[in-house]
Design an enzyme around this catalytic site. Structure first.
Site, PDB file in Angstrom:
ATOM      1  CE1 TYR A   1     -24.915 -63.872-130.908  1.00  0.00           C
ATOM      2  CE2 TYR A   1     -26.851 -64.075-132.595  1.00  0.00           C
ATOM      3  CZ  TYR A   1     -26.355 -63.439-131.342  1.00  0.00           C
ATOM      4  OH  TYR A   1     -26.772 -62.186-130.744  1.00  0.00           O
TER       5      TYR A   1
ATOM      6  CD  GLU B   1     -30.490 -83.836-108.471  1.00  0.00           C
ATOM      7  OE1 GLU B   1     -30.019 -84.500-109.416  1.00  0.00           O
ATOM      8  OE2 GLU B   1     -31.249 -82.800-108.383  1.00  0.00           O
TER       9      GLU B   1
ATOM     10  CG  HIS C   1     -35.509 -81.524-112.522  1.00  0.00           C
ATOM     11  ND1 HIS C   1     -35.963 -82.431-111.917  1.00  0.00           N
ATOM     12  CD2 HIS C   1     -34.246 -81.476-112.509  1.00  0.00           C
ATOM     13  CE1 HIS C   1     -34.937 -82.883-110.984  1.00  0.00           C
ATOM     14  NE2 HIS C   1     -33.922 -82.473-111.441  1.00  0.00           N
TER      15      HIS C   1
ATOM     16  CE1 TYR D   1     -20.763 -58.565-126.354  1.00  0.00           C
ATOM     17  CE2 TYR D   1     -19.133 -59.031-127.881  1.00  0.00           C
ATOM     18  CZ  TYR D   1     -20.580 -58.938-127.674  1.00  0.00           C
ATOM     19  OH  TYR D   1     -21.520 -59.539-128.274  1.00  0.00           O
TER      20      TYR D   1
ATOM     21  CG  HIS E   1     -29.742 -79.616-111.001  1.00  0.00           C
ATOM     22  ND1 HIS E   1     -29.598 -80.144-112.233  1.00  0.00           N
ATOM     23  CD2 HIS E   1     -30.328 -80.399-110.027  1.00  0.00           C
ATOM     24  CE1 HIS E   1     -30.327 -81.088-112.203  1.00  0.00           C
ATOM     25  NE2 HIS E   1     -30.705 -81.454-111.163  1.00  0.00           N
TER      26      HIS E   1
ATOM     27  CG  HIS F   1     -31.301 -85.264-114.032  1.00  0.00           C
ATOM     28  ND1 HIS F   1     -30.551 -85.836-112.951  1.00  0.00           N
ATOM     29  CD2 HIS F   1     -31.812 -84.381-113.232  1.00  0.00           C
ATOM     30  CE1 HIS F   1     -30.501 -85.198-111.956  1.00  0.00           C
ATOM     31  NE2 HIS F   1     -31.341 -84.250-111.895  1.00  0.00           N
TER      32      HIS F   1
HETATM   33 ZN   LIG Z   1     -31.858 -83.092-110.454  1.00  0.00          ZN
END
Ligand SMILES: [Zn+2]
Length: 218
Positions: A117, A77, A98, A212, A96, A159
């Site tokens: 928020y 990836e 899963h 901040y 990244h 994904h």
């Molecule tokens: Zn992935």
């Protein structure tokens, strides 16, 4: 601590926290304007070592730093890592994963709206879910870039999730926040429809965060 070591530690931490399992997920850190380090392909997070970390340039070439060692393959990836660094000069690291809740929400193809928020930690009024495309493709990378427009994190349909940061600890921290938000949003959806903050309410939060909490805007 060297950036290679920091990347190994980040991969291990994501596994320890249960955000990654097996060899799914990957992370990277920028080492210069046009180079980054990325975790290797098909290596479980807990088995990632400094020797298996791969250096690439923004052209997508693997940089051999030790010709005598067998070079590991970069994560399959790597393209969206490369493309995010290309487009966002302020991004210093990318996580990244899963993880269970972000991935579950991504399978519903739901953006995370301003139901809380803290959605503002993603840099905007929501955290988008990029449409589905096959992992490792230019198509997915382009969809990710669109979902990250004005944002620091996004979901990827069916994904997982991407979180960016100025450095690795910043990106790991954001991935933990987004996973918590995904969990909370899923709990809300399981019993009803949460109230969504108005655009004015979430913009006030974004303004406070920029004062901040967001190092990129200082
Ligand atoms: Zn992935």
């Amino acid at each position: 601590m060297s950036l290679k070591r920091q990347l190994v530690e980040a991969a291990h931490e994501l596994d320890r926290r249960g955000l990654n399992r097996g060899s799914s997920g990957n992370c990277s850190v920028r080492i210069s304007a046009d180079r980054f380090l990325v975790t290797p392909s098909a290596v479980p997070s807990l088995e990632v070592t400094q020797e298996s970390i791969v250096c690439m340039n923004l052209g997508g070439d693997v940089i051999e730093d030790s010709p005598n060692l067998q070079q590991a393959e970069p994560s399959s990836e790597w393209r969206f890592h490369r493309d995010i660094y290309r487009k966002h000069s302020g991004v210093g690291a990318i996580v990244h994963i899963h993880s269970t809740f972000a991935t579950s929400l991504s399978c519903l193809r739901r953006d995370i709206p301003a139901f809380h928020y803290m959605v503002a930690v993603g840099g905007g009024t929501d955290i988008r879910c990029a449409p589905y495309a096959t992992f490792g493709t230019d198509e997915l990378s382009n969809l990710v870039l669109q979902a990250l427009d004005g944002r620091r994190a996004c979901l990827l349909a069916n994904h997982g999730m991407i979180a960016t940061g100025v450095n690795l600890s910043d990106a790991v921290r954001l991935s933990i926040e987004v996973e918590a938000l995904a969990q909370q949003f899923l709990v809300c959806l399981s019993v009803g429809q949460p109230s969504i903050l108005t655009s004015e309410e979430i913009r006030q939060v974004l303004a406070k965060f920029s004062n901040y909490q967001n190092p990129r805007q200082k």
